[in-house]
Design an enzyme around this catalytic site. Structure first.
Site, short mmCIF file in Angstrom:
data_model
loop_
_atom_site.label_atom_id
_atom_site.label_comp_id
_atom_site.label_asym_id
_atom_site.label_seq_id
_atom_site.Cartn_x
_atom_site.Cartn_y
_atom_site.Cartn_z
CB SER A 181 1.26 -11.80 -9.20
OG SER A 181 0.09 -11.47 -10.05
CG ASP A 239 -5.19 -13.57 -1.47
OD1 ASP A 239 -5.18 -14.79 -1.06
OD2 ASP A 239 -5.79 -13.39 -2.72
N GLY A 278 -3.51 -17.88 -9.49
CA GLY A 278 -4.08 -17.91 -8.27
C GLY A 278 -2.88 -18.24 -7.18
N GLY A 304 -1.88 -14.49 -12.45
CA GLY A 304 -3.12 -14.98 -12.81
C GLY A 304 -3.24 -16.56 -12.67
CB THR A 332 -13.21 -21.65 4.69
OG1 THR A 332 -11.88 -21.36 4.50
CG2 THR A 332 -13.56 -23.08 4.77
P1 ADP Z 1 -3.24 -13.41 -9.57
O1 ADP Z 1 -3.80 -14.47 -9.26
O2 ADP Z 1 -1.77 -13.83 -9.79
O3 ADP Z 1 -3.22 -12.24 -8.13
P2 ADP Z 1 -4.54 -10.95 -10.66
O4 ADP Z 1 -5.19 -11.03 -11.64
O5 ADP Z 1 -5.18 -10.68 -9.53
O6 ADP Z 1 -3.66 -12.41 -10.71
O7 ADP Z 1 -3.34 -10.04 -10.58
C1 ADP Z 1 -2.39 -9.89 -11.49
C2 ADP Z 1 -1.80 -8.56 -11.85
O8 ADP Z 1 -0.76 -8.18 -10.75
C3 ADP Z 1 -1.11 -8.36 -13.16
O9 ADP Z 1 -2.14 -8.26 -14.19
C4 ADP Z 1 -0.27 -7.25 -12.83
O10 ADP Z 1 -1.28 -5.86 -12.95
C5 ADP Z 1 -0.17 -7.32 -11.51
N1 ADP Z 1 1.46 -7.86 -11.42
C6 ADP Z 1 1.82 -9.10 -11.21
N2 ADP Z 1 3.14 -9.39 -11.16
C7 ADP Z 1 3.59 -8.30 -11.71
C8 ADP Z 1 4.74 -7.70 -12.15
N3 ADP Z 1 6.10 -8.66 -11.96
N4 ADP Z 1 5.10 -6.32 -12.41
C9 ADP Z 1 3.93 -5.86 -12.17
N5 ADP Z 1 2.90 -6.00 -11.93
C10 ADP Z 1 2.62 -7.30 -11.81
MG MG Z 2 -5.00 -11.70 -7.49
#
Ligand code: ADP
Ligand code: MG
Length: 385
Positions: A124, A169, A121, A119, A32
């Site tokens: 992070s 987010d 969802g 990754g 949405t």
């Molecule tokens: P998500 O769905 O979790 O947001 P993304 O692919 O959008 O997945 O983002 C994930 C990226 O965020 C990781 O590849 C990394 O670059 C960054 N990230 C997530 N957790 C950490 C962490 N603990 N330390 C450093 N970078 C992180």
């Molecule tokens: Mg993301």
């Protein structure tokens, strides 16, 4: 793990501030956001923590505990992506967006630690951006509003990293409050924090641990179909800028003008928006039966009309719905993998966990992951000395 000790070992200096920002899960309101509609995420207990101290020079040194790697850059040159340490692009993006806004932060040492599954969802990436934005704000004593921080973090992801995500987010990671769900209007950015009955219910997040690669193209296709729906319905009904503006009655009277797939996508979005608003009422009334029906209807609609579920998500939802004390369950996030959620009576979450851990591997050959989380507090900064 003792983060302060790790910081001193790596940077030979003591951290001065601690910034944190949570991941999130969306309770209802899927697909949405880019239709100018409504969403209802909660912040979760999984979060990114950044310890930081200022430097006298113009260098930013980053170290990720999770990746076990360091990456550094100068604030005197245009900030570029680091192809060898792509995890650092989110932090780089935040610094770059500060500079673009004419705000020149000082150098810094930063230790990044987090337990938001990457990754899955649970965003992070937004948590990393928001924690970095907070750390820079704290180190430099900047006066920035929540919405400034949200837009800056989103720009880091959209413009620097190059991922075209919406604003949900970063918004929830910043504005989330313990015990509350965020009802957000993605057009006006007006929002309301709605008390979640945490004394009685909890949220169980079930990770399929599958991620399909076709998501990018499928996502663009859905967006295109929504736009086509707006164009075609706009010829019949005045004042339609986005599917958010289409009333259910107007849709029903005019849906014959839509090709079948476009009609299905539009029906999902229009009714999902109505479900989010109804969910606000159900939460306020603590009406678990209604909450459950709305969650389950949302899942069916995503599965049958928007066609973004997958076998693993459907299996998780089916397992959950058969467990006593589960109020409702649905896939969450963009789809084709990622997580499903269930709202569960307190005390029954272990029964659900057991059922999922037993049945899901039998049916899929995959070991799932389960996270239990009530709505958690949004981002913050704390001084360490
Ligand atoms: P998500 O769905 O979790 O947001 P993304 O692919 O959008 O997945 O983002 C994930 C990226 O965020 C990781 O590849 C990394 O670059 C960054 N990230 C997530 N957790 C950490 C962490 N603990 N330390 C450093 N970078 C992180
Ligand atoms: Mg993301």
């Amino acid at each position: 793990m003792n983060l302060e000790k790790t910081f001193i070992e790596i940077f030979k200096n003591a951290p001065e501030i601690k910034a944190r920002a949570p991941g999130r899960v969306n309770l209802i309101g899927e697909h949405t956001d880019y239709n100018d509609g409504f969403v209802m995420p909660i912040a979760i207990h999984h979060e990114i923590v950044i310890l930081a101290c200022p430097r006298r020079d113009r260098l930013v040194r980053l170290h990720s505990v999770g990746f076990g790697q360091s990456s550094s850059f100068s604030l005197d040159k245009p900030i570029e992506k680091d192809p060898v340490h792509p995890w650092s692009n989110y932090e780089r993006g935040v610094f770059s967006e500060y500079l673009k806004r004419g705000i020149v932060p000082g150098g810094a040492d930063m230790l990044i630690y987090g337990n938001v599954p990457v990754g899955a969802g649970l965003s992070s990436s937004a948590a990393v951006e928001m924690a970095t934005s907070q750390a820079v704000k704290g180190l430099n004593g900047l006066d920035l509003s929540g919405i400034d921080m949200i837009k800056l973090s989103q720009d880091a992801e959209n413009k620097f990293v190059g991922m075209n995500c919406g604003i949900m987010d970063q918004f929830i990671s910043c504005m989330g409050e313990k015990g509350k769900a965020l009802f957000l209007d993605c057009r006006s950015l007006e929002y309301e924090l709605i008390p979640f009955p945490s004394d009685t219910y909890t949220v169980v997040i079930m990770n399929t641990r599958v991620k399909r690669e076709l998501t990018g193209t499928e996502y663009n296709e859905r967006r295109g179909q929504c736009e086509e729906g707006v164009r075609l319905l706009g010829r019949k009904v005045r004042g339609i800028q986005a599917l958010r503006d289409v009333e259910i009655n107007d849709f029903n009277m005019n849906k014959a003008v839509l090709p079948e797939k476009v009609r299905m996508r539009c029906e999902h979005v229009i009714k999902e928006n109505a479900r989010v608003k109804a969910f606000v009422g159900a939460l306020k009334d603590r009406d678990s039966e209604r909450m459950g029906l709305l969650l389950t209807d949302s899942h069916k609609s995503l599965r049958d009309l928007y066609e973004v579920s997958c076998r693993e998500l459907d299996i998780l939802v089916d397992i959950a719905m058969a467990v006593k004390g589960v109020v409702g369950a649905r896939m969450t996030g963009a789809g084709f993998g990622g997580c499903a959620i269930a709202v569960v009576e307190k005390g029954r979450e272990k029964d659900l966990e057991e059922a999922v851990l037993k049945i899901y591997p039998e049916q899929t050959g995959i070991i799932p992951e389960i996270y239990i989380s009530e709505p958690a507090q949004g981002a913050g900064i704390e001084k360490l000395k």
